[in-house]
Structures are given as structure tokens and as C-alpha cells.
Design a protein around this motif. Structure first.
Motif, mmCIF file in Angstrom:
data_model
loop_
_atom_site.group_PDB
_atom_site.id
_atom_site.type_symbol
_atom_site.label_atom_id
_atom_site.label_comp_id
_atom_site.label_asym_id
_atom_site.label_seq_id
_atom_site.Cartn_x
_atom_site.Cartn_y
_atom_site.Cartn_z
ATOM 1 N N SER A 49 -7.137 13.148 -120.058
ATOM 2 C CA SER A 49 -5.917 12.392 -120.340
ATOM 3 C C SER A 49 -6.040 11.778 -121.738
ATOM 4 C CB SER A 49 -5.730 11.284 -119.307
ATOM 5 O OG SER A 49 -6.714 10.273 -119.493
ATOM 6 N N ASP A 85 -2.662 12.884 -110.172
ATOM 7 C CA ASP A 85 -2.602 12.009 -111.350
ATOM 8 C C ASP A 85 -1.292 12.258 -112.085
ATOM 9 O OD1 ASP A 85 -3.131 10.412 -113.573
ATOM 10 O OD2 ASP A 85 -5.194 11.116 -113.757
ATOM 11 N N LYS A 87 -0.566 11.106 -115.079
ATOM 12 C CA LYS A 87 -0.781 11.186 -116.525
ATOM 13 C C LYS A 87 -0.840 12.650 -116.970
ATOM 14 C CE LYS A 87 -3.619 7.022 -116.858
ATOM 15 N NZ LYS A 87 -4.944 6.523 -117.216
ATOM 16 N N ASP A 88 -0.460 12.865 -118.236
ATOM 17 C CA ASP A 88 -0.634 14.194 -118.823
ATOM 18 C C ASP A 88 -2.111 14.431 -119.076
ATOM 19 O OD1 ASP A 88 2.100 14.765 -118.904
ATOM 20 O OD2 ASP A 88 2.333 13.912 -120.903
ATOM 21 N N HIS A 89 -2.541 15.653 -118.860
ATOM 22 C CA HIS A 89 -3.913 16.055 -119.148
ATOM 23 C C HIS A 89 -3.879 17.269 -120.057
ATOM 24 C CE1 HIS A 89 -4.669 13.405 -115.760
ATOM 25 N NE2 HIS A 89 -5.930 13.395 -116.119
#
Length: 180
Positions: A49, A85, A87-89
Motif C-alpha cells: 500500500s 483491504d 487500500k490500493d496496493h
């Protein structure tokens, strides 16, 4: 105890490679900080992330975000979904050949676009002066028009090169070497 010393050495070796990647990216007009972000992702064992990357490269989140945008534009990193998750990864594109082609073709197309737009603006003015003026201005305008027309061959060639790179046709003439 031995394993942690070995892991320390692995991390030191990675740091050397990340530094080298950051330095080589400068050659292509990319800042060393963006190169460090790419290097960290290149050696990451799982998607990271922005917060993970920020911790690794010791940069602000805004700087990491800007660097990631640049890397995404050149397709050197890929955004991935990570289950559980929000969030961007991100992961690194590890094929240096693909990275080079994407970066090089993008720059060739951008160069052509900028020059062709300028050419479209300048050509009518120069043509008008070349045809309707006399003396020095007419001669200079004619020479400039000739220079602009001569440059078109270069841009034709660079677009054929870009197309050959994108289609992988280039490898018919300059084959990739096998991994050793």
C-alpha cells in the motif's frame, strides 16, 4: 542468530540494487525518489500500500502518491486488489524490457505530438511569409519550411520504431537474449 545476519546481508544487497535502480532512472529523466519507490516494489514479496511504501522509502505520503502516479502512467507498477483491504496496493512490473518499451514509446509519441502541434502553428505563418514577402524574411521562411518538412521523415521513422517496439516486431531484427 545466523539467519538474521544473513537476512541483514540480503537487505543490504537489496539496498544496493534499489540505489542503483534509483540512479539509473535519472538517465531516463525520472527522479531518484521515484526510482527508490520502484526499487522497493521490485523487491517486495507481496503487494504494498502507499503507507507501506512510505515507511520503506521514508518519504511523505504526498511524494509517494505523486511518484506512484508517474510509475502507473508508464506502467512500471500495477494497481492490484488485496482481499480484505480497501487500500490500493501495488506491484512492480519486473520485466525491464517491457518497462523500457513502455517508457520509450510514451516519450517518442509525446515528442512527436509536441513538435507536430508546433509545426501546424508555424507552417502557415512561414508559408505566408515565404510566398508573399521578399528579401531576407522570405528566404529565412523558405529555409525554415524546408527544415520543418525535413523533420517529418524523422517523426515518421520514430513512429515506425514505436510501433515496432509495441508490436514486438523489433525482436525480429534484434532478438531478445535468453536468461542465463
Amino acid at each position: 542468530m545466523k539467519k538474521s545476519e544473513d537476512m541483514k546481508k540480503v537487505e543490504e544487497a537489496r539496498d544496493v540494487m534499489v540505489s542503483a535502480l534509483a540512479q539509473t532512472m535519472v538517465i531516463y529523466g525520472v527522479t531518484p525518489s521515484v526510482g527508490r519507490i520502484y526499487g522497493v516494489l521490485y523487491f517486495a514479496e507481496e503487494p504494498m500500500s502507499l503507507d507501506d511504501i512510505k515507511e520503506e522509502v521514508a518519504m511523505s505520503k504526498a511524494s509517494v502518491s505523486n511518484g506512484m502516479r508517474e510509475l502507473l502512467e508508464t506502467e512500471m507498477v500495477i494497481k492490484v486488489w488485496k482481499k480484505g483491504d480497501r487500500k490500493d496496493h501495488f506491484i512492480a512490473e519486473k520485466d525491464f524490457m517491457r518497462n523500457f518499451i513502455n517508457f520509450f514509446v510514451k516519450n517518442l509519441r509525446q515528442e512527436r505530438s509536441l513538435i507536430m502541434k508546433a509545426n501546424e502553428q508555424a507552417k502557415p505563418i512561414l508559408k505566408e511569409i515565404a510566398e508573399n514577402s521578399s528579401g531576407e524574411a522570405s528566404q529565412v521562411a523558405k529555409r525554415d519550411l524546408e527544415s520543418l518538412n525535413n523533420s517529418l521523415a524523422y517523426f515518421d521513422w520514430t513512429m515506425r520504431l514505436a510501433n515496432a517496439l509495441e508490436s514486438n516486431e523489433i525482436f525480429n531484427y534484434i532478438p531478445k537474449t535468453e536468461k542465463k
